[in-house]
Design a protein around this motif. Structure first.
Motif, PDB file in Angstrom:
ATOM      1  N   LYS A 172       0.817  -1.364   0.180  1.00  0.00           N
ATOM      2  CA  LYS A 172       0.046   0.098   0.013  1.00  0.00           C
ATOM      3  C   LYS A 172       0.889   1.226  -0.099  1.00  0.00           C
ATOM      4  O   LYS A 172       0.603   2.259  -0.784  1.00  0.00           O
ATOM      5  CB  LYS A 172      -0.822  -0.115   1.188  1.00  0.00           C
ATOM      6  CG  LYS A 172      -1.804   1.406   1.146  1.00  0.00           C
ATOM      7  CD  LYS A 172      -2.954   1.042   2.555  1.00  0.00           C
ATOM      8  CE  LYS A 172      -3.842   2.140   2.507  1.00  0.00           C
ATOM      9  NZ  LYS A 172      -4.672   2.114   3.517  1.00  0.00           N
ATOM     10  N   CYS A 173       1.980   1.287   0.955  1.00  0.00           N
ATOM     11  CA  CYS A 173       2.546   2.685   1.048  1.00  0.00           C
ATOM     12  C   CYS A 173       4.224   2.392   0.795  1.00  0.00           C
ATOM     13  O   CYS A 173       4.939   3.252   0.637  1.00  0.00           O
ATOM     14  CB  CYS A 173       2.480   3.114   2.372  1.00  0.00           C
ATOM     15  SG  CYS A 173       3.122   2.140   3.730  1.00  0.00           S
ATOM     16  N   GLY A 174       4.684   1.004   0.746  1.00  0.00           N
ATOM     17  CA  GLY A 174       6.178   0.959   0.106  1.00  0.00           C
ATOM     18  C   GLY A 174       6.931   0.913   1.180  1.00  0.00           C
ATOM     19  O   GLY A 174       7.995   0.755   0.918  1.00  0.00           O
ATOM     20  N   THR A 175       6.502   1.027   2.462  1.00  0.00           N
ATOM     21  CA  THR A 175       7.447   0.852   3.847  1.00  0.00           C
ATOM     22  C   THR A 175       8.064  -0.539   3.598  1.00  0.00           C
ATOM     23  O   THR A 175       6.955  -1.499   3.446  1.00  0.00           O
ATOM     24  CB  THR A 175       6.985   1.243   4.942  1.00  0.00           C
ATOM     25  OG1 THR A 175       6.231   2.739   4.703  1.00  0.00           O
ATOM     26  CG2 THR A 175       7.696   1.421   5.920  1.00  0.00           C
ATOM     27  N   ASN A 191       3.900   3.302  10.947  1.00  0.00           N
ATOM     28  CA  ASN A 191       3.184   3.233  12.142  1.00  0.00           C
ATOM     29  C   ASN A 191       1.623   4.167  11.575  1.00  0.00           C
ATOM     30  O   ASN A 191       0.615   3.900  12.112  1.00  0.00           O
ATOM     31  CB  ASN A 191       3.601   3.911  13.239  1.00  0.00           C
ATOM     32  CG  ASN A 191       4.752   3.253  13.977  1.00  0.00           C
ATOM     33  OD1 ASN A 191       4.511   2.077  13.951  1.00  0.00           O
ATOM     34  ND2 ASN A 191       5.415   3.894  14.632  1.00  0.00           N
ATOM     35  N   MET A 192       1.728   4.853  10.399  1.00  0.00           N
ATOM     36  CA  MET A 192       0.400   5.475   9.881  1.00  0.00           C
ATOM     37  C   MET A 192      -0.407   4.460   9.130  1.00  0.00           C
ATOM     38  O   MET A 192      -1.429   4.421   8.827  1.00  0.00           O
ATOM     39  CB  MET A 192       0.976   6.636   9.486  1.00  0.00           C
ATOM     40  CG  MET A 192       1.659   7.671   9.992  1.00  0.00           C
ATOM     41  SD  MET A 192       0.489   8.530  11.263  1.00  0.00           S
ATOM     42  CE  MET A 192      -0.710   9.114  10.428  1.00  0.00           C
ATOM     43  N   CYS A 193       0.454   3.325   8.839  1.00  0.00           N
ATOM     44  CA  CYS A 193      -0.248   2.308   7.988  1.00  0.00           C
ATOM     45  C   CYS A 193      -0.413   1.137   8.793  1.00  0.00           C
ATOM     46  O   CYS A 193      -1.588   0.626   8.836  1.00  0.00           O
ATOM     47  CB  CYS A 193       0.632   2.142   6.542  1.00  0.00           C
ATOM     48  SG  CYS A 193       0.016   0.729   5.482  1.00  0.00           S
ATOM     49  N   LYS A 194       0.567   0.452   8.913  1.00  0.00           N
ATOM     50  CA  LYS A 194       0.501  -1.008   9.698  1.00  0.00           C
ATOM     51  C   LYS A 194      -0.352  -1.975   9.033  1.00  0.00           C
ATOM     52  O   LYS A 194      -1.175  -2.561   9.613  1.00  0.00           O
ATOM     53  CB  LYS A 194       0.125  -0.675  11.252  1.00  0.00           C
ATOM     54  CG  LYS A 194       1.113  -0.072  12.003  1.00  0.00           C
ATOM     55  CD  LYS A 194       0.499  -0.064  13.585  1.00  0.00           C
ATOM     56  CE  LYS A 194       1.499   0.530  14.518  1.00  0.00           C
ATOM     57  NZ  LYS A 194       1.203   0.338  15.618  1.00  0.00           N
ATOM     58  N   ARG A 195      -0.335  -1.828   7.821  1.00  0.00           N
ATOM     59  CA  ARG A 195      -1.152  -2.850   6.899  1.00  0.00           C
ATOM     60  C   ARG A 195      -0.493  -4.462   7.233  1.00  0.00           C
ATOM     61  O   ARG A 195       0.468  -4.510   7.089  1.00  0.00           O
ATOM     62  CB  ARG A 195      -0.962  -2.628   5.459  1.00  0.00           C
ATOM     63  CG  ARG A 195      -1.956  -3.515   4.583  1.00  0.00           C
ATOM     64  CD  ARG A 195      -1.735  -3.162   3.159  1.00  0.00           C
ATOM     65  NE  ARG A 195      -2.631  -3.819   2.186  1.00  0.00           N
ATOM     66  CZ  ARG A 195      -3.864  -3.475   1.972  1.00  0.00           C
ATOM     67  NH1 ARG A 195      -4.136  -2.336   2.400  1.00  0.00           N
ATOM     68  NH2 ARG A 195      -4.437  -4.305   1.244  1.00  0.00           N
ATOM     69  N   ASN A 196      -1.417  -5.368   7.552  1.00  0.00           N
ATOM     70  CA  ASN A 196      -1.320  -6.713   7.649  1.00  0.00           C
ATOM     71  C   ASN A 196      -0.907  -7.469   6.475  1.00  0.00           C
ATOM     72  O   ASN A 196      -1.990  -7.386   5.749  1.00  0.00           O
ATOM     73  CB  ASN A 196      -2.126  -7.553   8.673  1.00  0.00           C
ATOM     74  CG  ASN A 196      -2.052  -6.769   9.967  1.00  0.00           C
ATOM     75  OD1 ASN A 196      -1.013  -6.652  10.512  1.00  0.00           O
ATOM     76  ND2 ASN A 196      -3.252  -6.614  10.754  1.00  0.00           N
ATOM     77  N   LEU A 197      -0.035  -8.298   6.133  1.00  0.00           N
ATOM     78  CA  LEU A 197       0.133  -8.920   4.946  1.00  0.00           C
ATOM     79  C   LEU A 197       0.177 -10.323   5.448  1.00  0.00           C
ATOM     80  O   LEU A 197       1.170 -10.897   6.230  1.00  0.00           O
ATOM     81  CB  LEU A 197       1.528  -8.635   4.262  1.00  0.00           C
ATOM     82  CG  LEU A 197       1.439  -7.079   4.108  1.00  0.00           C
ATOM     83  CD1 LEU A 197       3.096  -6.590   3.739  1.00  0.00           C
ATOM     84  CD2 LEU A 197       0.820  -6.546   3.009  1.00  0.00           C
ATOM     85  N   PHE A 198      -0.632 -11.201   4.721  1.00  0.00           N
ATOM     86  CA  PHE A 198      -0.510 -12.582   4.823  1.00  0.00           C
ATOM     87  C   PHE A 198      -0.168 -13.474   3.539  1.00  0.00           C
ATOM     88  O   PHE A 198      -0.593 -13.005   2.594  1.00  0.00           O
ATOM     89  CB  PHE A 198      -2.040 -12.959   5.444  1.00  0.00           C
ATOM     90  CG  PHE A 198      -2.342 -12.555   6.605  1.00  0.00           C
ATOM     91  CD1 PHE A 198      -1.964 -13.249   7.985  1.00  0.00           C
ATOM     92  CD2 PHE A 198      -3.035 -11.302   6.920  1.00  0.00           C
ATOM     93  CE1 PHE A 198      -2.268 -12.639   9.141  1.00  0.00           C
ATOM     94  CE2 PHE A 198      -3.419 -10.742   8.082  1.00  0.00           C
ATOM     95  CZ  PHE A 198      -3.060 -11.288   8.901  1.00  0.00           C
ATOM     96  N   PRO A 199       0.256 -14.647   3.725  1.00  0.00           N
ATOM     97  CA  PRO A 199       0.552 -15.537   2.592  1.00  0.00           C
ATOM     98  C   PRO A 199      -0.648 -15.935   1.640  1.00  0.00           C
ATOM     99  O   PRO A 199      -1.786 -16.163   2.578  1.00  0.00           O
ATOM    100  CB  PRO A 199       0.944 -16.648   3.125  1.00  0.00           C
ATOM    101  CG  PRO A 199       1.596 -16.578   4.322  1.00  0.00           C
ATOM    102  CD  PRO A 199       0.841 -15.439   5.060  1.00  0.00           C
ATOM    103  N   ARG A 200      -0.735 -15.724   0.649  1.00  0.00           N
ATOM    104  CA  ARG A 200      -2.124 -15.995  -0.263  1.00  0.00           C
ATOM    105  C   ARG A 200      -1.751 -17.126  -0.827  1.00  0.00           C
ATOM    106  O   ARG A 200      -0.491 -17.518  -1.529  1.00  0.00           O
ATOM    107  CB  ARG A 200      -2.435 -14.859  -1.173  1.00  0.00           C
ATOM    108  CG  ARG A 200      -2.757 -13.506  -0.483  1.00  0.00           C
ATOM    109  CD  ARG A 200      -3.999 -13.733   0.534  1.00  0.00           C
ATOM    110  NE  ARG A 200      -4.233 -12.500   1.126  1.00  0.00           N
ATOM    111  CZ  ARG A 200      -4.747 -12.385   2.555  1.00  0.00           C
ATOM    112  NH1 ARG A 200      -5.132 -13.362   2.802  1.00  0.00           N
ATOM    113  NH2 ARG A 200      -5.141 -11.187   2.874  1.00  0.00           N
ATOM    114  N   ILE A 201      -2.934 -18.047  -1.535  1.00  0.00           N
ATOM    115  CA  ILE A 201      -2.738 -19.405  -1.936  1.00  0.00           C
ATOM    116  C   ILE A 201      -3.272 -18.979  -3.301  1.00  0.00           C
ATOM    117  O   ILE A 201      -4.297 -18.410  -3.633  1.00  0.00           O
ATOM    118  CB  ILE A 201      -3.818 -20.416  -1.321  1.00  0.00           C
ATOM    119  CG1 ILE A 201      -3.349 -20.551   0.062  1.00  0.00           C
ATOM    120  CG2 ILE A 201      -3.574 -21.768  -2.171  1.00  0.00           C
ATOM    121  CD1 ILE A 201      -1.901 -21.043   0.328  1.00  0.00           C
TER     122      ILE A 201
END
Length: 390
Positions: A172-175, A191-201
C-alpha cells in the motif's frame, strides 16, 4: 487389476506435500518461548533440544544421508540445534525464523541463512547439503512414511520462506514489511499504515476430461514437458470465478471442448511451481465432456488427444517411476557425501520433443503429482466404488 499394479497404487495413494506431521499449537506462546531462549547465552543453550531449526539456502532445505550407504537410498531433513544457529548469526536474523509446528514438546522452525553462514552446515563428514525441493520430491519413495513426512515439512517451509522473500515491502505505502508473530504474517513498518500482510494461496484447477460414451480420457502436452510425457489440463482461477467456471473456461480455451458435469477428486499443496507463486493449491476434478472434437490452442499446448482406458494403463509406467525415484535418491546421497553438485543430478531429460503415439514410450507424471492420481484412479477405477460412474 493385476496384483503388482494394486501394490503400486496402494503405495502411491497419498499426495506429496500433504499430511504434514507437525502440529501448530498456540503460536503466540511458541513465539514467547522462543524469545525466552534467545535471551540466554550460547553456553546456556548448549544442551537445549526442544528447539530445532531447519536451515535453508536460496529455498533449498538442508538434508542428510542417514546411512552409509543407504539401501534403499533415502534422505532426511537435517535439523540443527538452536545452540549452533546462535553461534552463526545474531538475534536479529533469528527473529526472522518461521514457525513450522510442534512434534511432542519440540518446536520446529525454519530460517533462510545468508550464503556465507549456510556454508557452515554443509559437511561431507556429516553428509549434509542443501538440495532443491523438487529434486527431493522426485527422490522420495511414496511408500516411505518418514520420507513423505519430511517432504511435506520441507514444502511448507519453502513456501513460507519464499513468500517472505517476495513480500519485502508494504503493497500500500511501500514501507519495509516486518516479520510478525511466528513468521506467518508481516506488517507494514509505517506506524501510520500498519497494513497486515498474509500468505495468499494461488488456486489451480487440474482436470482429467473424460468421454463416458467412448470410455476414454483426454491428455495433453505442453512444449516444456519431458519428451513423450502427457498429462491433465490445468489452469489458474481468475478473480470472480468459481472452481467450476474456471474448469469450463480452461477446457474450452485449451481444447475447444464443452463439459456438462464435474466430480471433485482431491487437492494437493504444490510449493514447487513458479518462484513468483510459492503457495499453490492444486484442486483436482474429473470433468465429463459433452462435445468431443479437439481444437488445440497452439499457444498453450503442443498437442491433445483422446486415449482409451487400456492405452492410459500402458502409459502408467510404474517401473519408470521407481527407476527415476531410486536414481534421484541415490544422487542426493552422493551429494550429501560430497559429490560435485553439477553432474548427473537428475534422470536424463530431453525436452521439446513432440510426443508420439507409440504407447511403449509415452508416460504420465509420476506419483508425486496430483495428475498421476487423477489418471490412475480413472484407469483402474473399481466397479464397486464411486468411480464406477467414470
Amino acid at each position: 487389476m493385476e496384483d503388482n499394479t494394486k501394490k503400486h497404487l496402494s503405495n502411491w495413494r497419498n499426495h506429496a506435500f500433504s499430511a504434514n506431521p507437525l502440529t501448530v499449537l498456540d503460536r503466540n506462546s511458541s513465539l514467547a518461548r522462543l524469545r525466552s531462549f534467545l535471551c540466554k547465552t550460547p553456553e546456556q543453550l548448549k544442551d537445549e533440544q526442544t528447539v530445532l531449526i531447519l536451515p535453508f539456502l536460496h529455498s533449498k532445505p538442508l538434508v542428510l544421508s542417514p546411512s552409509s550407504p543407504p539401501s534403499p537410498p533415502t534422505w532426511r531433513l537435517a535439523w540443527q540445534s538452536l545452540y549452533k544457529c546462535v553461534q552463526l548469526v545474531d538475534h536479529n536474523l533469528l527473529s526472522n525464523m518461521v514457525y513450522l509446528g510442534h512434534r511432542g514438546d519440540t518446536m520446529h522452525w525454519a530460517l533462510d541463512f545468508p550464503t556465507e553462514k549456510a556454508a557452515e552446515f554443509v559437511s561431507s563428514t556429516q553428509k549434509t547439503i542443501f538440495v532443491d525441493v523438487r529434486r527431493l520430491m522426485i527422490g522420495t519413495d511414496p511408500s516411505h512414511e518418514v520420507g513423505m513426512a519430511d517432504l511435506s515439512i520441507a514444502g511448507q517451509a519453502k513456501a513460507l520462506l519464499e513468500w517472505h522473500d517476495q513480500v519485502q515491502f508494504c503493497c500500500k505505502c511501500g514501507t519495509k514489511a516486518l516479520f510478525k508473530e511466528d513468521g506467518r504474517k508481516k506488517q507494514c513498518g509505517n506506524n501510520m499504515c500498519k497494513r497486515n500482510l498474509f500468505p495468499r494461496i494461488d488456486a489451480v484447477v487440474i482436470m482429467l476430461v473424460i468421454d463416458k460414451v467412448n470410455n476414454r480420457a483426454l491428455l495433453a502436452r505442453q512444449s516444456q514437458f519431458l519428451s513423450h510425457m502427457w498429462s491433465c489440463l490445468a489452469g489458474f482461477i481468475e478473480p470472480g470465478e468459481s472452481l467450476e467456471e474456471a474448469m469450463k473456461r480452461e477446457i474450452w480455451e485449451e481444447v475447444g471442448i464443452e463439459i456438462n458435469e464435474a466430480v471433485y477428486h482431491s487437492s494437493q499443496p504444490w510449493p514447487v511451481g513458479p518462484v513468483s507463486m510459492p503457495c499453490q493449491l492444486m484442486v483436482g476434478f474429473f470433468a465429463f465432456a459433452k462435445s468431443f472434437e479437439i481444437l488445440v490452442d497452439q499457444i498453450e499446448l503442443e498437442d491433445a488427444q483422446w486415449f482409451s482406458r487400456e492405452e492410459v494403463k500402458k502409459m502408467l509406467d510404474y517401473s519408470r517411476y521407481k527407476k527415476d525415484q531410486k536414481k534421484t535418491a541415490f544422487r542426493i546421497n552422493q551429494l550429501c557425501a560430497g559429490a560435485e553438485m553439477g553432474k548427473g543430478s537428475l534422470p536424463d531429460i530431453k525436452r521439446n520433443i513432440k510426443g508420439s503415439r507409440e504407447l511403449t514410450s509415452m508416460f504420465v507424471p509420476g506419483p508425486y503429482a496430483i495428475a498421476h492420481h487423477l489418471i490412475s484412479s480413472w484407469a483402474y477405477c473399481n466397479q464397486n466404488s464411486l468411480l464406477s460412474k467414470l
